[in-house]
Design a protein around this motif. Structure first.
Motif, PDB file in Angstrom:
ATOM      1  N   ALA A 416      32.280  45.689  38.421  1.00  0.00           N
ATOM      2  CA  ALA A 416      31.392  44.531  38.439  1.00  0.00           C
ATOM      3  C   ALA A 416      32.037  43.378  37.682  1.00  0.00           C
ATOM      4  CB  ALA A 416      30.043  44.875  37.817  1.00  0.00           C
ATOM      5  N   HIS A 417      31.751  42.147  38.132  1.00  0.00           N
ATOM      6  CA  HIS A 417      32.315  40.987  37.442  1.00  0.00           C
ATOM      7  C   HIS A 417      31.380  39.792  37.553  1.00  0.00           C
ATOM      8  CE1 HIS A 417      34.558  40.098  41.480  1.00  0.00           C
ATOM      9  NE2 HIS A 417      33.302  39.745  41.536  1.00  0.00           N
ATOM     10  N   LEU A 418      31.647  38.811  36.697  1.00  0.00           N
ATOM     11  CA  LEU A 418      30.900  37.556  36.699  1.00  0.00           C
ATOM     12  C   LEU A 418      31.907  36.432  36.834  1.00  0.00           C
ATOM     13  CD1 LEU A 418      28.165  36.045  36.262  1.00  0.00           C
ATOM     14  CD2 LEU A 418      28.728  35.993  33.829  1.00  0.00           C
ATOM     15  N   LEU A 419      31.691  35.539  37.826  1.00  0.00           N
ATOM     16  CA  LEU A 419      32.605  34.436  38.101  1.00  0.00           C
ATOM     17  C   LEU A 419      31.889  33.104  37.908  1.00  0.00           C
ATOM     18  CD1 LEU A 419      34.063  35.720  41.511  1.00  0.00           C
ATOM     19  CD2 LEU A 419      34.895  36.253  39.215  1.00  0.00           C
ATOM     20  N   ASP A 420      32.689  32.056  37.610  1.00  0.00           N
ATOM     21  CA  ASP A 420      32.095  30.726  37.577  1.00  0.00           C
ATOM     22  C   ASP A 420      32.230  30.085  38.961  1.00  0.00           C
ATOM     23  OD1 ASP A 420      34.705  29.832  37.850  1.00  0.00           O
ATOM     24  OD2 ASP A 420      34.884  29.120  35.795  1.00  0.00           O
ATOM     25  N   SER A 421      31.879  28.805  39.090  1.00  0.00           N
ATOM     26  CA  SER A 421      31.872  28.156  40.403  1.00  0.00           C
ATOM     27  C   SER A 421      33.269  27.971  40.977  1.00  0.00           C
ATOM     28  CB  SER A 421      31.186  26.783  40.297  1.00  0.00           C
ATOM     29  OG  SER A 421      31.845  25.973  39.338  1.00  0.00           O
ATOM     30  N   ASP A 422      34.299  28.094  40.131  1.00  0.00           N
ATOM     31  CA  ASP A 422      35.687  28.006  40.604  1.00  0.00           C
ATOM     32  C   ASP A 422      36.284  29.381  40.871  1.00  0.00           C
ATOM     33  OD1 ASP A 422      35.761  25.199  40.400  1.00  0.00           O
ATOM     34  OD2 ASP A 422      36.126  25.338  38.245  1.00  0.00           O
ATOM     35  N   ASN A 423      35.424  30.404  40.861  1.00  0.00           N
ATOM     36  CA  ASN A 423      35.850  31.794  41.065  1.00  0.00           C
ATOM     37  C   ASN A 423      36.768  32.303  39.956  1.00  0.00           C
ATOM     38  OD1 ASN A 423      34.403  32.364  43.437  1.00  0.00           O
ATOM     39  ND2 ASN A 423      35.948  31.355  44.683  1.00  0.00           N
ATOM     40  N   THR A 424      36.656  31.705  38.776  1.00  0.00           N
ATOM     41  CA  THR A 424      37.361  32.216  37.608  1.00  0.00           C
ATOM     42  C   THR A 424      36.558  33.348  36.995  1.00  0.00           C
ATOM     43  OG1 THR A 424      38.306  30.036  37.146  1.00  0.00           O
ATOM     44  CG2 THR A 424      38.287  31.638  35.333  1.00  0.00           C
ATOM     45  N   ARG A 425      37.223  34.474  36.738  1.00  0.00           N
ATOM     46  CA  ARG A 425      36.512  35.629  36.199  1.00  0.00           C
ATOM     47  C   ARG A 425      36.184  35.410  34.730  1.00  0.00           C
ATOM     48  NH1 ARG A 425      39.194  41.530  36.310  1.00  0.00           N
ATOM     49  NH2 ARG A 425      40.255  40.691  34.469  1.00  0.00           N
ATOM     50  N   LEU A 426      34.905  35.531  34.381  1.00  0.00           N
ATOM     51  CA  LEU A 426      34.448  35.325  33.013  1.00  0.00           C
ATOM     52  C   LEU A 426      34.336  36.646  32.255  1.00  0.00           C
ATOM     53  CD1 LEU A 426      31.619  32.726  33.745  1.00  0.00           C
ATOM     54  CD2 LEU A 426      34.038  32.300  33.246  1.00  0.00           C
ATOM     55  N   THR A 427      33.909  37.673  32.932  1.00  0.00           N
ATOM     56  CA  THR A 427      33.791  38.994  32.327  1.00  0.00           C
ATOM     57  C   THR A 427      33.718  40.020  33.444  1.00  0.00           C
ATOM     58  OG1 THR A 427      32.567  40.359  30.732  1.00  0.00           O
ATOM     59  CG2 THR A 427      31.262  38.952  32.200  1.00  0.00           C
ATOM     60  N   TYR A 428      33.934  41.294  33.108  1.00  0.00           N
ATOM     61  CA  TYR A 428      33.953  42.337  34.128  1.00  0.00           C
ATOM     62  C   TYR A 428      33.727  43.686  33.460  1.00  0.00           C
ATOM     63  CZ  TYR A 428      38.527  43.720  32.359  1.00  0.00           C
ATOM     64  OH  TYR A 428      39.525  44.174  31.559  1.00  0.00           O
ATOM     65  N   THR A 429      33.678  44.732  34.261  1.00  0.00           N
ATOM     66  CA  THR A 429      33.656  46.094  33.738  1.00  0.00           C
ATOM     67  C   THR A 429      33.979  47.070  34.861  1.00  0.00           C
ATOM     68  OG1 THR A 429      32.366  47.731  32.506  1.00  0.00           O
ATOM     69  CG2 THR A 429      31.195  46.506  34.193  1.00  0.00           C
ATOM     70  N   HIS A 430      34.671  48.141  34.504  1.00  0.00           N
ATOM     71  CA  HIS A 430      34.835  49.289  35.392  1.00  0.00           C
ATOM     72  C   HIS A 430      33.820  50.335  34.928  1.00  0.00           C
ATOM     73  CE1 HIS A 430      38.485  47.890  37.415  1.00  0.00           C
ATOM     74  NE2 HIS A 430      38.819  47.371  36.242  1.00  0.00           N
ATOM     75  N   PHE A 431      33.026  50.845  35.853  1.00  0.00           N
ATOM     76  CA  PHE A 431      31.860  51.641  35.470  1.00  0.00           C
ATOM     77  C   PHE A 431      31.879  52.985  36.179  1.00  0.00           C
ATOM     78  CE2 PHE A 431      27.409  52.894  35.980  1.00  0.00           C
ATOM     79  CZ  PHE A 431      26.904  52.714  34.701  1.00  0.00           C
ATOM     80  N   THR A 432      31.746  54.038  35.402  1.00  0.00           N
ATOM     81  CA  THR A 432      31.639  55.394  35.950  1.00  0.00           C
ATOM     82  C   THR A 432      30.548  56.129  35.185  1.00  0.00           C
ATOM     83  OG1 THR A 432      33.995  55.432  36.466  1.00  0.00           O
ATOM     84  CG2 THR A 432      32.850  57.545  36.438  1.00  0.00           C
TER      85      THR A 432
END
Length: 513
Positions: A416-432
Motif C-alpha cells: 500500500a502507498h500514498l501519493l501526492d498529485s504529482d504521483n510522488t510517493r509519500l509513504t508506503y508499507t509492505h503488509f503480510t
C-alpha cells in the motif's frame, strides 16, 4: 462458383484463416436462424470455434443435452448483434459503432457467457452515455444488473437533469425510471415545476400509447400511479404554482386549492391532498466545486457512514468506532504555504484515530488470479495526518471446495502507498498477516503523513494473494469528525476496484499549531 483451392496459402495468420471460415461458412457444422420475422437471417458457424469460447455453446453442442436440430433458433437476439458476437469469437475483434448495437451485443455476450466481450460493451456504453441516452442506458444497466453503469447514468441524470428532461425520448422512459428520477434528492433543476411538467409530458405520451384521452385528468392519473406523491409542490412559490402547475389537468380543483392554501399559509388548517408530499425543501441544486466534482449546495448532516449495504458477504468483525465528538487538536493553523507534506515520527500513532469509512452502494466481487491493484483519489477540507487504510479481506467463493482450516483464515500479502498529485510517493508499507475471511484489515503506513486541505492525494493498494475479493461502487463524499472527504477527485470514481479501499485512517495528533 466454388470456393478457391489452396486458400490457406494466402492466409498467413490464424486470425485471417478463422475470419475466412466465418465469412465463407466453409466446413461449417451448425446453422442459426436469428431474429424475428420478417428480419430473420440464417448464419453459419463451427461448433469447435463456438464451444472453445463459450461454456453455453459447449453445453449446446457437446453436453449431455446437445442440440440435434439442423437449424438452431435464436429469437431473442438481433441478427446484427449475433454477427458481431460471431466475429468476436472468431477474430477477437469487436466494432461498436452505435449505442444500440452495444446494448444488444452486451445482452448477447451475457447470454453466452463471454465476460471479456461484456466488459468491452459496457466500457463503450460508459463512454457514450450522454443526457440524451442516460435514461435508456440506466434501464439497460438495471435490466442486466450492471451496477457501475447504473450509477454513472444516475449521476448524469442528477447533474444534467435540465438536459435530460428536455430530451424527446424522456417521454419514452419506463415508469420505474420516472419514479427513480423523482426520488432523487439532488437534481440540477431551477424549480420543482420542471419536474412536474416533465411528468405531465410523460403521462400524455403514455396515454397516447394506450389510446387514452391525453387531455383527461382521470386518464392522466391512471397512467402515473403514485408519481404525484413525489412532487414537492410546497417548494414552489404561489405565482409559480398558480400560473403553471395549478393549471394542469393532472390536478383536480380541490387538490389545486388545498396545495395553494398550504403554499400561502404555513399554519392553515386545510390538509394537503391524501398521499401528496409535505416536503418544503426544493431539490438541492448541484454545482461544481473547486475539484470539478458535483456537490450539493445544501449543507450535509453531521454524520459518518459506517455500515455496509446489500451484500450477502457481511463483514464479521465489529466496524471501527467513528468518533464524532472525541478530543482533537485544531488543524486549521497548519501552514498551507508549505508545498511538501510534513512527515512526523514519534507519538503521532498514539493519538486518537478516526476512520473515514465509505459506504458500498453497489457490491460486487472479483477473483484475483495474479495481481489486483486498486486506487482512489481524495481530498479533505481540513489538514489531517493520514496513518493508513482499511481494506476488506477475501470472501469464500460460493460452493467452492475448501479444507476446514481454509474456511477460517488465510495469509494476506499486499503493498500500500500514498501519493501526492504529482504521483510522488509519500509513504508506503509492505503488509503480510494471517487474516480472517469476510473481515476488515487495518494497514498502517511506515510513517504518518500530514496532508493539506484542498489538495489531491491518491491512496493505492496492490493485492498479491489469489482469491475472491469484495468490491463495489462507494460513496464519493463522507463527513467524518468534522472532516469532509471527497473521493474520486479529478478522475472517474465509478471503478468498482476502488471499493477495495474502505477507510482512510487519520488523526490530528501532533499537528503544528
Amino acid at each position: 462458383m466454388g470456393l478457391p483451392c489452396d486458400w490457406q496459402i494466402k492466409k498467413q495468420k490464424l486470425l485471417e484463416r478463422s475470419q475466412y471460415l466465418l465469412e465463407t461458412g466453409q466446413w461449417s457444422d451448425c446453422k442459426f436462424i436469428v431474429g424475428q420475422e420478417p428480419h430473420q437471417q440464417t448464419l453459419k458457424g463451427h461448433k469447435l470455434f463456438l464451444a472453445m469460447s463459450s461454456p453455453v455453446f459447449e453445453a449446446m453442442f457437446f453436453g449431455g443435452m446437445a442440440e440435434k436440430n439442423d437449424l438452431i433458433p435464436i429469437r431473442d437476439v438481433q441478427p446484427e448483434a449475433f454477427k458481431a458476437l460471431l466475429e468476436y469469437i472468431y477474430t477477437d475483434r469487436v466494432d461498436l459503432n452505435s449505442f444500440e448495437l452495444a446494448c444488444e451485443l452486451c445482452y448477447c455476450a451475457k447470454k453466452y457467457m463471454l465476460p471479456s466481450l461484456v466488459e468491452a460493451c459496457t466500457k463503450y456504453l460508459w463512454s457514450d452515455v450522454s443526457p440524451k441516452k442516460a435514461c435508456r442506458a440506466y434501464e439497460f444497466a438495471k435490466l442486466f444488473e450492471e451496477p457501475v453503469l447504473m450509477d454513472k447514468c444516475l449521476h448524469i441524470i442528477c447533474t444534467k437533469t435540465n438536459e435530460v428532461l428536455k430530451e424527446p425520448n424522456w417521454e419514452e422512459i419506463e415508469f420505474g425510471t420516472l419514479l427513480t428520477v423523482l426520488e432523487q434528492e439532488n437534481l440540477q433543476i431551477n424549480s420543482e415545476m420542471e419536474l412536474f411538467n416533465a411528468v405531465e409530458r410523460w403521462a400524455k405520451a403514455e396515454c397516447t400509447r394506450k389510446s387514452l384521452d391525453s387531455n383527461d385528468g382521470k386518464s392522466l392519473k391512471s397512467v402515473i400511479g403514485n408519481a404525484l406523491s413525489k412532487i414537492r409542490f410546497l417548494s414552489l412559490n404561489p405565482q409559480e404554482f398558480a400560473e403553471g402547475t395549478g393549471m394542469s389537468p393532472l390536478l383536480t380543483q380541490d387538490e389545486t386549492f388545498a396545495i395553494l392554501m398550504n403554499i400561502l399559509c404555513t399554519g392553515n388548517t386545510t390538509p394537503m391532498p391524501e398521499g401528496f408530499s409535505t416536503n418544503l425543501q426544493g431539490r438541492a441544486n448541484l454545482h461544481l466545486d473547486i475539484f470539478g466534482k458535483y456537490r450539493s449546495a445544501r449543507p450535509r448532516s453531521n454524520c459518518s457512514y459506517i455500515q455496509y449495504v446489500g451484500s450477502s458477504n457481511t463483514l464479521r468483525n465489529t466496524p471501527p468506532i467513528i468518533i464524532e465528538n472525541g478530543v482533537r487538536k485544531d488543524a486549521e493553523n497548519l501552514s498551507v504555504n508549505n508545498s511538501s507534506p510534513v512527515i512526523v515520527e514519534g507519538g503521532v500513532r498514539d493519538g486518537p484515530k478516526y476512520y473515514c469509512q465509505r459506504v458500498v452502494l453497489h457490491p460486487s466481487h472479483c477473483v484475483n488470479t495474479n495481481v489486483l491493484d486498486c486506487s482512489v483519489t481524495f481530498s479533505v477540507d481540513k489538514n489531517i495526518c493520514v496513518l493508513g487504510v482499511q481494506i476488506p479481506t477475501q470472501i469464500l467463493r460460493p460452493f467452492a471446495f475448501q479444507a476446514r482450516d481454509d474456511l477460517i483464515s488465510y495469509n494476506e500479502i499486499l503493498y500500500a502507498h500514498l501519493l501526492d498529485s504529482d504521483n510522488t510517493r509519500l509513504t508506503y508499507t509492505h503488509f503480510t498477516t494471517k487474516a480472517d475471511f469476510n473481515s476488515l484489515v487495518e494497514i498502517t503506513f511506515n510513517r504518518p503523513v500530514y496532508i493539506q486541505r484542498n489538495k489531491v492525494y491518491r491512496v493505492g493498494v496492490v493485492f498479491n494473494k489469489l482469491g475472491w475479493y469484495p468490491m463495489g461502487v462507494c460513496t464519493e463524499n463522507v463527513l467524518c469528525n468534522s472532516v469532509f472527504f471527497t473521493f474520486g477527485v479529478g478522475n472517474s470514481s465509478d471503478d468498482v476496484r476502488n471499493g477495495l479501499i474502505r477507510s482512510i485512517v487519520f488523526t490530528y495528533q501532533g499537528v503544528t499549531m
